[in-house]
Design a protein around this motif. Structure first.
Motif, PDB file in Angstrom:
ATOM      1  N   GLU A 126      29.647  33.835  44.282  1.00 22.53           N
ATOM      2  CA  GLU A 126      30.463  34.055  42.853  1.00 22.53           C
ATOM      3  C   GLU A 126      31.990  33.384  42.517  1.00 22.53           C
ATOM      4  O   GLU A 126      32.712  33.115  43.932  1.00 22.53           O
ATOM      5  CB  GLU A 126      30.841  35.324  43.236  1.00 22.53           C
ATOM      6  N   VAL A 127      32.104  33.229  41.492  1.00 22.35           N
ATOM      7  CA  VAL A 127      33.263  32.527  40.682  1.00 22.35           C
ATOM      8  C   VAL A 127      33.845  33.316  40.363  1.00 22.35           C
ATOM      9  O   VAL A 127      33.996  34.045  39.774  1.00 22.35           O
ATOM     10  CB  VAL A 127      32.803  31.171  40.207  1.00 22.35           C
ATOM     11  N   GLU A 128      35.566  34.137  41.363  1.00 25.53           N
ATOM     12  CA  GLU A 128      36.403  34.749  40.142  1.00 25.53           C
ATOM     13  C   GLU A 128      36.986  34.276  39.375  1.00 25.53           C
ATOM     14  O   GLU A 128      37.907  33.225  39.702  1.00 25.53           O
ATOM     15  CB  GLU A 128      37.117  35.535  41.322  1.00 25.53           C
ATOM     16  N   VAL A 129      37.279  35.091  38.057  1.00 27.92           N
ATOM     17  CA  VAL A 129      37.934  34.411  37.124  1.00 27.92           C
ATOM     18  C   VAL A 129      38.935  34.802  36.814  1.00 27.92           C
ATOM     19  O   VAL A 129      38.727  36.871  36.234  1.00 27.92           O
ATOM     20  CB  VAL A 129      36.949  33.552  35.950  1.00 27.92           C
ATOM     21  N   ALA A 130      40.067  34.417  36.706  1.00 34.99           N
ATOM     22  CA  ALA A 130      41.359  34.824  35.861  1.00 34.99           C
ATOM     23  C   ALA A 130      41.888  34.540  35.100  1.00 34.99           C
ATOM     24  O   ALA A 130      43.094  34.012  35.135  1.00 34.99           O
ATOM     25  CB  ALA A 130      42.323  35.498  37.355  1.00 34.99           C
ATOM     26  N   GLU A 131      42.051  35.579  34.148  1.00 31.84           N
ATOM     27  CA  GLU A 131      43.567  35.341  33.362  1.00 31.84           C
ATOM     28  C   GLU A 131      44.623  34.881  33.407  1.00 31.84           C
ATOM     29  O   GLU A 131      45.016  36.716  34.034  1.00 31.84           O
ATOM     30  CB  GLU A 131      42.784  35.630  31.563  1.00 31.84           C
ATOM     31  N   ILE A 132      45.080  34.950  33.968  1.00 29.39           N
ATOM     32  CA  ILE A 132      46.863  34.927  34.609  1.00 29.39           C
ATOM     33  C   ILE A 132      48.609  35.220  33.312  1.00 29.39           C
ATOM     34  O   ILE A 132      49.134  34.942  33.899  1.00 29.39           O
ATOM     35  CB  ILE A 132      47.281  33.906  36.185  1.00 29.39           C
TER      36      ILE A 132
END
Length: 99
Positions: A4-10
């Motif tokens: 699982e890859v966690e994607v976050a707009e920072i």
């Protein structure tokens, strides 16, 4: 079994002329992977397409990306493993490819 890859707009910052947004996104696959950084330029309100990033890197240290002018983003890092870098960007949605 998949990863699982966690994607976050920072970060999302509008250009000085209000026509483009700079979007910084991170990807994290867990303990055995490095955090990836993606820099995208998009028309205001658009989602960042990670497949069209102007920068993709990991093992990033001391990262910054800032607007130098309405048409120029300065990206800096003390160190990084760079997988993709593109020094131009254009979009039909922003001045019909003329910005």
């Amino acid at each position: 079994m998949g990863c699982e890859v966690e994607v976050a707009e920072i970060e999302r910052v509008t250009s000085p002329d209000g026509k483009v947004e700079k979007v910084i996104t991170t990807t994290d696959g867990g303990a055995t992977t490095s955090v990836g950084y993606h820099v995208n330029l998009v028309a205001p309100g658009e989602e960042a397409d990670l497949g069209a990033s102007v920068l993709v890197a990991d093992k990033v240290w001391n990262f910054s990306a800032s607007w130098a002018s309405p048409n120029r983003v300065v990206i800096q890092c003390g160190a990084a493993r760079v997988f993709r870098f593109q020094n131009f960007w254009q979009s039909r949605e922003v001045d019909n490819f003329e910005h």
